[in-house]
Structure formats: structure tokens, C-alpha cells
Scaffold this motif. Structure first.
Motif, short mmCIF file in Angstrom:
data_model
loop_
_atom_site.label_atom_id
_atom_site.label_comp_id
_atom_site.label_asym_id
_atom_site.label_seq_id
_atom_site.Cartn_x
_atom_site.Cartn_y
_atom_site.Cartn_z
N ALA A 1 -3.75 4.46 7.45
CA ALA A 1 -3.05 4.14 6.38
C ALA A 1 -2.17 5.30 5.68
CB ALA A 1 -3.84 3.24 5.39
N GLY A 2 -2.59 6.32 6.25
CA GLY A 2 -2.15 7.77 5.35
C GLY A 2 -3.00 8.00 4.27
N ASN A 3 -4.08 7.69 4.03
CA ASN A 3 -5.02 8.26 2.74
C ASN A 3 -5.49 9.38 3.50
OD1 ASN A 3 -4.82 6.04 0.96
ND2 ASN A 3 -5.95 4.70 2.45
N VAL A 4 -5.82 10.53 2.28
CA VAL A 4 -6.29 11.75 2.90
C VAL A 4 -7.83 12.00 2.84
CG1 VAL A 4 -6.41 14.30 2.31
CG2 VAL A 4 -4.24 12.96 1.85
N ILE A 5 -8.54 12.21 3.97
CA ILE A 5 -9.84 12.36 4.14
C ILE A 5 -10.22 13.73 4.45
CG2 ILE A 5 -12.02 11.64 5.70
CD1 ILE A 5 -10.32 9.14 6.03
N SER A 6 -11.43 14.43 4.11
CA SER A 6 -11.79 15.76 4.53
C SER A 6 -13.16 15.83 5.07
CB SER A 6 -11.81 16.61 3.37
OG SER A 6 -13.11 16.61 2.71
N VAL A 7 -13.25 16.69 6.11
CA VAL A 7 -14.63 17.10 6.44
C VAL A 7 -14.74 18.67 5.65
CG1 VAL A 7 -14.74 15.94 8.72
CG2 VAL A 7 -13.56 18.13 8.65
N ILE A 8 -16.07 18.69 5.09
CA ILE A 8 -16.19 19.66 4.29
C ILE A 8 -17.71 20.16 4.45
CG2 ILE A 8 -16.81 18.17 2.27
CD1 ILE A 8 -15.77 20.35 0.33
N VAL A 9 -17.85 21.43 4.30
CA VAL A 9 -19.22 22.08 4.54
C VAL A 9 -19.54 22.38 3.04
CG1 VAL A 9 -20.74 24.01 5.32
CG2 VAL A 9 -18.82 23.28 6.74
N GLU A 10 -20.83 21.81 2.80
CA GLU A 10 -21.26 22.04 1.28
C GLU A 10 -22.25 23.26 1.03
OE1 GLU A 10 -21.43 18.23 -1.46
OE2 GLU A 10 -23.19 18.58 -0.06
N GLY A 11 -22.12 24.05 0.09
CA GLY A 11 -23.11 25.41 0.07
C GLY A 11 -22.62 26.71 0.27
N HIS B 1 0.79 -1.19 -0.08
CA HIS B 1 -0.15 -0.15 -0.04
C HIS B 1 0.93 1.07 -0.17
CE1 HIS B 1 -2.93 2.82 1.27
NE2 HIS B 1 -1.99 3.33 2.42
N VAL B 2 0.38 2.23 -0.73
CA VAL B 2 1.20 3.60 -0.90
C VAL B 2 -0.11 4.46 -0.55
CG1 VAL B 2 2.26 5.27 -2.19
CG2 VAL B 2 2.97 2.82 -2.35
N PRO B 3 -0.15 5.39 0.33
CA PRO B 3 -1.16 6.33 0.49
C PRO B 3 -1.50 7.16 -0.52
CG PRO B 3 0.50 6.46 2.75
CD PRO B 3 1.06 5.73 1.47
N ALA B 4 -2.89 7.43 -0.66
CA ALA B 4 -3.26 8.30 -1.77
C ALA B 4 -2.72 9.56 -1.53
CB ALA B 4 -4.81 8.28 -1.94
N SER B 5 -2.29 10.17 -2.57
CA SER B 5 -1.92 11.61 -2.38
C SER B 5 -3.06 12.81 -2.71
CB SER B 5 -0.66 11.93 -3.43
OG SER B 5 -1.17 11.78 -4.56
N PHE B 6 -4.06 12.28 -2.62
CA PHE B 6 -5.40 13.01 -2.86
C PHE B 6 -6.42 12.75 -2.00
CE2 PHE B 6 -5.20 9.23 -5.57
CZ PHE B 6 -6.25 8.74 -5.39
N THR B 7 -7.57 13.52 -1.79
CA THR B 7 -8.58 13.25 -1.20
C THR B 7 -9.36 12.11 -1.50
OG1 THR B 7 -8.50 15.48 -0.45
CG2 THR B 7 -10.44 14.27 0.30
N ILE B 8 -9.45 10.89 -0.73
CA ILE B 8 -10.06 9.76 -1.17
C ILE B 8 -11.71 9.85 -0.70
CG2 ILE B 8 -8.20 8.27 -1.08
CD1 ILE B 8 -9.44 7.02 1.47
N LEU B 9 -11.83 10.63 0.19
CA LEU B 9 -13.19 10.57 0.93
C LEU B 9 -13.53 11.96 1.54
CD1 LEU B 9 -15.59 8.83 1.69
CD2 LEU B 9 -14.43 8.38 3.84
N ASN B 10 -14.59 12.54 1.26
CA ASN B 10 -15.33 13.81 1.76
C ASN B 10 -16.41 13.43 2.53
OD1 ASN B 10 -13.33 15.87 0.19
ND2 ASN B 10 -13.91 14.84 -1.52
N LEU B 11 -16.25 13.89 3.78
CA LEU B 11 -17.60 13.69 4.60
C LEU B 11 -18.20 15.07 5.04
CD1 LEU B 11 -15.64 11.42 7.14
CD2 LEU B 11 -17.41 10.59 5.42
N VAL B 12 -19.36 15.40 4.64
CA VAL B 12 -20.02 16.38 4.61
C VAL B 12 -20.57 16.83 6.04
CG1 VAL B 12 -22.00 18.08 3.78
CG2 VAL B 12 -20.55 16.43 2.07
N VAL B 13 -20.28 17.95 6.60
CA VAL B 13 -20.76 18.30 7.78
C VAL B 13 -21.49 19.73 7.82
CG1 VAL B 13 -18.94 17.09 9.04
CG2 VAL B 13 -18.43 19.44 8.45
N SER B 14 -22.20 20.04 8.77
CA SER B 14 -22.77 21.28 8.89
C SER B 14 -22.00 22.32 9.50
CB SER B 14 -24.38 21.17 9.14
OG SER B 14 -24.22 20.79 10.49
N ASP B 15 -21.20 22.18 10.36
CA ASP B 15 -20.34 22.93 11.08
C ASP B 15 -18.92 22.39 11.22
OD1 ASP B 15 -19.09 24.19 13.47
OD2 ASP B 15 -20.95 24.16 14.75
#
Length: 127
Positions: A117-127, A57-71
Motif C-alpha cells: 500500500a506504499g506505507n513505510v516500514i523499517s528494519v532497525i538494529v537497536e542498541g 488510502h494515502v500511504p503514510a509519509s512516515f515510518t509506521i512500523l519498525n521491526l527490530v533485527v540483530s543483523d
């Protein structure tokens, strides 16, 4: 045209047990260990993704998952309280504040962090 029945995404990890604990216990997602050691991760909204073991495994150098939050502030507080460190970017065109939150850059409020595993994830506010 192909008639697809459904779809899912996937990514590799180097330690299934660590990934299972992180996605279930730290992020609070429903996780099921399936055949061949593959994790089925249920995402908000009913979508699914899989995490599969990969010995080289080599960690992704990009965001693999975006988790939408309101705050975004509450999300970063919860991540930090769970021991997750958000990434501080000092790029002058798209940097983050001292908590790892990008805001006011012409895009959404967003903070990045890594899974075990070093993969990039985000929390993001849509809108």
C-alpha cells in the motif's frame, strides 16, 4: 487518570489481500483476517497492530512500523531475496549506502522499505 486495558496501533491499506500476503508470506508475521476485512497482525514480542481497508488510502509519509533485527545486513538480504526493495536515500546528512542501509550517521543501523500500500516500514538494529 484513565485505566487502559490494552493498546494497539493501526494503519490503512488499499488492498487487504495484498497486505495479508505481504505481512504473512513476505515478512513472516502471523496475520488473521477478522471482521469487516480488518487484518490483525501479530508483531514480535506479542504486540498487535491492525491494517484496515480504506478506499481512499494515502500511504503514510512516515515510518509506521519498525521491526527490530540483530543483523541489518542479513535482514536486507532476506528482504531483497523476497522481492522487497529497500529505499535509497541520498540526503547528505542521513543517507543510505547502495543497499539502502543507513549506518554511521549517529543513529542506529536502519533500512526502509514499503508495503504493497506504499506505507513505510523499517528494519532497525537497536542498541
Amino acid at each position: 487518570m484513565i485505566a487502559f486495558d490494552s493498546a494497539f496501533a493501526g494503519f490503512s491499506v488499499d488492498d487487504i489481500a495484498a497486505a495479508e500476503a505481504f505481512y504473512r508470506d513476505t515478512l513472516g508475521l502471523e496475520v488473521e483476517l477478522g471482521e469487516m476485512g480488518i487484518l490483525d497482525i501479530e508483531l514480535p514480542g506479542g504486540w498487535h497492530t491492525i491494517a484496515y481497508p480504506k478506499h481512499d488510502h494515502v500511504p503514510a509519509s512516515f515510518t509506521i512500523l519498525n521491526l527490530v533485527v540483530s543483523d541489518i545486513d542479513a535482514a536486507v538480504d532476506a528482504l531483497n531475496a523476497a522481492g522487497v526493495t529497500t529505499k535509497i536515500y541520498d540526503d547528505p546528512d542521513f543517507g543510505t549506502d547502495e543497499r539502502g542501509i543507513a549506518r554511521g550517521n549517529g543513529g542506529p543501523e536502519i533500512a526502509w522499505f514499503r508495503d504493497p500500500a506504499g506505507n513505510v516500514i523499517s528494519v532497525i538494529v537497536e542498541g
